[in-house]
Design a protein around this motif. Sequence first.
Motif, short mmCIF file in Angstrom:
data_model
loop_
_atom_site.label_atom_id
_atom_site.label_comp_id
_atom_site.label_asym_id
_atom_site.label_seq_id
_atom_site.Cartn_x
_atom_site.Cartn_y
_atom_site.Cartn_z
N ILE A 349 -32.26 36.65 79.67
CA ILE A 349 -33.68 37.25 79.04
C ILE A 349 -33.86 38.49 79.69
N GLU A 350 -34.01 38.76 80.79
CA GLU A 350 -34.19 40.06 81.56
C GLU A 350 -33.33 41.15 81.22
N TRP A 351 -32.03 40.71 80.84
CA TRP A 351 -30.96 41.78 80.51
C TRP A 351 -31.33 42.00 79.04
N ILE A 352 -31.63 40.97 78.22
CA ILE A 352 -31.60 41.29 76.53
C ILE A 352 -32.80 42.11 76.26
N LYS A 353 -34.06 41.77 77.07
CA LYS A 353 -35.35 42.37 76.68
C LYS A 353 -35.41 44.02 76.48
N PRO A 354 -34.77 44.56 77.48
CA PRO A 354 -35.02 46.23 77.08
C PRO A 354 -34.34 46.62 75.55
N GLN A 355 -33.16 45.68 75.43
CA GLN A 355 -32.35 45.99 74.24
C GLN A 355 -32.96 45.59 72.91
N ALA A 356 -34.03 44.80 73.02
CA ALA A 356 -34.54 44.02 71.81
C ALA A 356 -34.73 44.81 70.65
N LYS A 357 -35.33 46.10 71.04
CA LYS A 357 -35.94 47.04 69.74
C LYS A 357 -34.68 47.65 69.12
N TYR A 358 -33.49 47.56 69.70
CA TYR A 358 -32.24 48.03 69.07
C TYR A 358 -31.44 46.98 68.31
N ILE A 359 -31.80 45.70 68.69
CA ILE A 359 -30.91 44.79 68.27
C ILE A 359 -30.81 44.56 66.65
N LYS A 360 -29.79 44.39 66.14
CA LYS A 360 -29.90 44.08 64.70
C LYS A 360 -29.43 42.64 64.50
N GLU A 361 -30.50 41.63 64.50
CA GLU A 361 -30.01 40.08 64.67
C GLU A 361 -29.34 39.66 63.37
N THR A 362 -28.34 39.14 63.53
CA THR A 362 -27.47 38.93 62.18
C THR A 362 -26.93 37.74 62.38
N SER A 363 -27.68 36.46 62.83
CA SER A 363 -27.06 35.27 62.89
C SER A 363 -26.99 34.77 61.52
N GLU A 364 -27.90 34.92 60.84
CA GLU A 364 -28.32 34.34 59.25
C GLU A 364 -27.06 34.76 58.36
N ILE A 365 -26.55 36.03 58.75
CA ILE A 365 -25.39 36.21 57.72
C ILE A 365 -24.18 35.44 58.12
N VAL A 366 -24.04 34.95 59.26
CA VAL A 366 -23.04 34.05 59.62
C VAL A 366 -23.32 32.75 59.04
N LEU A 367 -24.61 32.44 58.85
CA LEU A 367 -24.72 30.89 58.13
C LEU A 367 -24.47 31.15 56.74
N ASP A 368 -24.80 32.23 56.14
CA ASP A 368 -24.50 32.46 54.71
C ASP A 368 -22.77 32.27 54.64
N LYS A 369 -22.20 32.99 55.46
CA LYS A 369 -20.63 33.04 55.19
C LYS A 369 -20.14 31.43 55.30
N LEU A 370 -20.87 30.81 56.29
CA LEU A 370 -20.22 29.56 56.66
C LEU A 370 -20.58 28.50 55.43
N LYS A 371 -21.68 29.01 54.66
CA LYS A 371 -22.08 27.96 53.62
C LYS A 371 -20.98 28.41 52.40
N GLU A 372 -21.01 29.65 52.14
CA GLU A 372 -20.15 29.97 51.19
C GLU A 372 -18.63 29.50 51.39
N LYS A 373 -18.32 29.48 52.27
CA LYS A 373 -16.90 28.72 52.68
C LYS A 373 -16.63 26.99 52.67
N GLY A 374 -18.10 26.57 52.46
CA GLY A 374 -18.34 25.23 52.56
C GLY A 374 -18.09 24.57 54.06
N LEU A 375 -18.52 25.39 54.89
CA LEU A 375 -18.69 24.79 56.31
C LEU A 375 -19.72 24.52 57.10
N LEU A 376 -20.75 24.79 56.22
CA LEU A 376 -22.19 24.57 56.63
C LEU A 376 -23.03 23.73 55.23
N LYS A 377 -23.28 22.49 55.61
CA LYS A 377 -23.95 21.60 54.49
C LYS A 377 -25.47 21.35 54.72
#
Length: 377
Positions: A349-377
């Motif tokens: 967390i100490e390492w991530i904190k200073p980068q937080a304002k530059y981070i483009k959080e994209t984990s939900e894009i992956v969920l959409d992709k998994l859903k599109e491929k039928g791998l997330l139900k």
Amino acid sequence: MTKKILVTGGAGFIGSHLVDKLIDQKGYEVSIIDTLEEQVHGKRDHPPDYLNKSAKFHRGSVTDYKKLEDLVGESDVVFHLAAMVGVGQSMYNIKKYVDNNILGLANLLDILVNSPHNVKKVILASSNTVYGEGKCHCDSCGVVFPKLRSLNQLKHKEWELSCPNCGSKVKPLLTDEDSPLNPSSIYAFSKQAQEKMGLMIGNTYGINTTVLRFFLTYGTRQALSNPYTGVCAIFSTRALTGKPPIIFEDGNSSRDFINVNDVCQALTLAIEKNAANGEVFNVGTSIPITIREVAEIITRKISPDLKPIFNQQYRIGDIRHCIADISKIKNKLGYRPLITFKKGIDDLIEWIKPQAKYIKETSEIVLDKLKEKGLLK
Ligand SMILES: NC(=O)c1ccc[n+]([C@@H]2O[C@H](COP(=O)([O-])OP(=O)(O)OC[C@H]3O[C@@H](n4cnc5c(N)ncnc54)[C@H](O)[C@@H]3O)[C@@H](O)[C@H]2O)c1
Ligand SMILES: [Zn+2]
């Protein structure tokens, strides 16, 4: 004479920490070959700032025979860490995973067999995913190895594992290296293939080869731009950008989280101890932590008001429990995990904190992709 070491994938998360240890603590000469995969490193034409300046960096792929041949020809030891590392992604980028992970190692082994070199040791980075579900105990049948949960079972939200013989519920035990292998993704299969290919060629030609099965590794420098990276980096990044963790199933899946510094301890022991030659070792802590606990620990530290989202979804192929039995590496190599999960998460967390304002959080894009491929139900 100073050992010359080649680290493939040495600009990555685990590789870069290993390079530091080899140079700063052990005084070895280190060369790196790394493609700087965009998914891991973002768009860049130079190595990441954290990379040890004393290492010789070569941009290139282990699938490039000539380039790899030149570097292997100058080395005494090869750590082979280069790989595509997303479990879910491997189920729809099949060719890319086979090309990089299986054919990449095929190149290395072909060079070791056919080209002049002085390589005395090869260390391969494998993964807990080769086991599939871990070892379990059934009150009626004793030790059992449950199969992956069926789609029907998951559909009915029966998350826990059942005995393959009598169907009763089972309890997880520690999984040792002799447990059957049952990979449930192309990524896991590629790691099993690497193990078999590496040990076979090593045994046949007298090249000392060691396989290390890392459990879930977390720590600083784990790519934040790569939405396929580990759950600790994803939950921390989400919390620091004001988003709650998203939890699959009921959150009671358990994993063995190992800090990257302890993984590097195992990697260096593998070249220093002859007892490592020709062997396979688990690298973990033997301590189960549930995904729910990971979410709670991380959000409590970053943003206690964030409540995890339990969306009742599941990913096809996910395993329920797999915790390392580390008796073998403790006894044979003297390995001892030193960093507690709480301390490791504080550092992350100490390492991530200073980068937080530059981070483009994209984990939900992956969920959409998994859903599109039928791998997330
Ligand atoms: N992180 C974990 O939890 C974990 C667990 C088990 C095993 N492993 C294994 O450990 C190794 C390192 O993983 P990591 O977590 O550091 O991932 P990472 O993605 O941070 O590092 C992998 C590096 O390899 C490079 N790379 C990818 N394909 C390449 C190729 N064809 N040629 C040269 N370089 C290439 C990438 O650019 C990256 O820098 C991998 O083999 C992975 O399968 C990791
Ligand atoms: Zn049973």
